[in-house]
Design a protein around this motif. Sequence first.
Motif, mmCIF file in Angstrom:
data_model
loop_
_atom_site.group_PDB
_atom_site.id
_atom_site.type_symbol
_atom_site.label_atom_id
_atom_site.label_comp_id
_atom_site.label_asym_id
_atom_site.label_seq_id
_atom_site.Cartn_x
_atom_site.Cartn_y
_atom_site.Cartn_z
ATOM 1 N N THR A 14 1.302 8.971 -6.261
ATOM 2 C CA THR A 14 1.563 10.218 -5.598
ATOM 3 C C THR A 14 2.282 11.151 -6.380
ATOM 4 O OG1 THR A 14 0.208 9.753 -3.737
ATOM 5 C CG2 THR A 14 1.638 12.360 -3.454
ATOM 6 N N LEU A 71 -4.525 -3.257 -2.091
ATOM 7 C CA LEU A 71 -3.453 -3.200 -1.914
ATOM 8 C C LEU A 71 -3.148 -2.939 -0.242
ATOM 9 C CD1 LEU A 71 -3.192 0.421 -2.867
ATOM 10 C CD2 LEU A 71 -2.359 -1.163 -3.866
ATOM 11 N N ASP A 84 -7.604 0.635 -3.482
ATOM 12 C CA ASP A 84 -7.494 0.344 -1.990
ATOM 13 C C ASP A 84 -8.760 0.162 -1.386
ATOM 14 O OD1 ASP A 84 -5.808 1.164 0.779
ATOM 15 O OD2 ASP A 84 -7.078 3.037 0.682
ATOM 16 N N GLU A 130 -5.309 4.761 -7.197
ATOM 17 C CA GLU A 130 -5.197 4.309 -6.378
ATOM 18 C C GLU A 130 -5.954 4.239 -4.492
ATOM 19 O OE1 GLU A 130 -4.179 4.384 -1.858
ATOM 20 O OE2 GLU A 130 -4.314 6.529 -3.510
ATOM 21 N N ARG A 131 -6.579 4.733 -5.394
ATOM 22 C CA ARG A 131 -7.824 4.906 -4.064
ATOM 23 C C ARG A 131 -8.744 4.065 -4.767
ATOM 24 N NH1 ARG A 131 -7.844 10.675 -4.663
ATOM 25 N NH2 ARG A 131 -8.978 10.509 -6.023
ATOM 26 N N TYR A 142 7.143 4.532 -11.078
ATOM 27 C CA TYR A 142 5.882 3.538 -11.434
ATOM 28 C C TYR A 142 4.626 2.643 -11.709
ATOM 29 C CZ TYR A 142 0.565 3.774 -11.509
ATOM 30 O OH TYR A 142 -1.073 3.657 -10.988
ATOM 31 N N ARG A 148 1.095 -1.229 0.503
ATOM 32 C CA ARG A 148 0.172 -0.074 0.242
ATOM 33 C C ARG A 148 0.828 1.175 0.127
ATOM 34 N NH1 ARG A 148 -3.477 -1.186 3.795
ATOM 35 N NH2 ARG A 148 -5.528 -1.232 2.688
ATOM 36 N N ARG A 149 2.029 0.899 0.694
ATOM 37 C CA ARG A 149 2.882 2.631 1.040
ATOM 38 C C ARG A 149 3.524 3.161 -0.050
ATOM 39 N NH1 ARG A 149 7.220 4.094 5.971
ATOM 40 N NH2 ARG A 149 7.979 5.711 5.034
ATOM 41 N N ARG A 203 1.367 3.853 -3.663
ATOM 42 C CA ARG A 203 0.266 5.372 -2.940
ATOM 43 C C ARG A 203 1.808 6.703 -3.129
ATOM 44 N NH1 ARG A 203 -2.682 5.061 1.935
ATOM 45 N NH2 ARG A 203 -4.368 4.493 0.708
ATOM 46 N N THR A 204 3.024 5.995 -2.990
ATOM 47 C CA THR A 204 4.128 6.907 -2.617
ATOM 48 C C THR A 204 4.203 7.205 -4.407
ATOM 49 O OG1 THR A 204 5.034 6.353 -0.648
ATOM 50 C CG2 THR A 204 6.622 7.121 -2.127
ATOM 51 N N LEU A 252 -3.884 8.980 -9.244
ATOM 52 C CA LEU A 252 -4.444 9.158 -7.779
ATOM 53 C C LEU A 252 -5.771 8.722 -7.365
ATOM 54 C CD1 LEU A 252 -3.012 12.896 -7.446
ATOM 55 C CD2 LEU A 252 -2.385 10.789 -6.238
#
Length: 153
Positions: free
Chosen positions: A19, A103, A98, A94-95, A59, A11-12, A15-16, A91
């Motif tokens: 972003t 994730l 999640d 990713e949402r 990415y 997940r981290r 997400r990183t 973005l």
Amino acid sequence: MTAPTSGVSPRRLFRTLATAEAITWALLLTGMFLKYVTETTELGVQVFGMVHGVVFIAYGLATVLVAVDQRWSVGRLVMGLAAAVPPFATLPFERYADRRGLLGDAWLSRPDSPSAAQRAVSWLLEHQRRAVGIGVVAVLALTGLALLVGPPA
């Protein structure tokens, strides 16, 4: 046998980089505004274009790594990779990922995983310093290849 613990969860990591990819899109678009609208400088496109290209590739590699580990379908992997093309689409993807539990907070790949790709991810997690080196070399090699091919038409 369990997967090694890592300070960076799937997940981290995702997400990183999602972003960072969106931020570099904003920087590149700012550079394009300065070049094409105000006609003041090309420096923004030159600098931020390269930065965006490197982050775009990172990415993509991270998306493949997380998709293999978290057992995404091929369709979801393609969606994740395609999200890097339109500005800022990483973005919402990713949402989306999640919210749908794609994730995780833990790596799933194990040395005895049925898939060779998952065993490779497990090896990378067990050898994190080597994995970072491999990742850097892969990003540099793919960036070099992209430079040889030229900018998108």
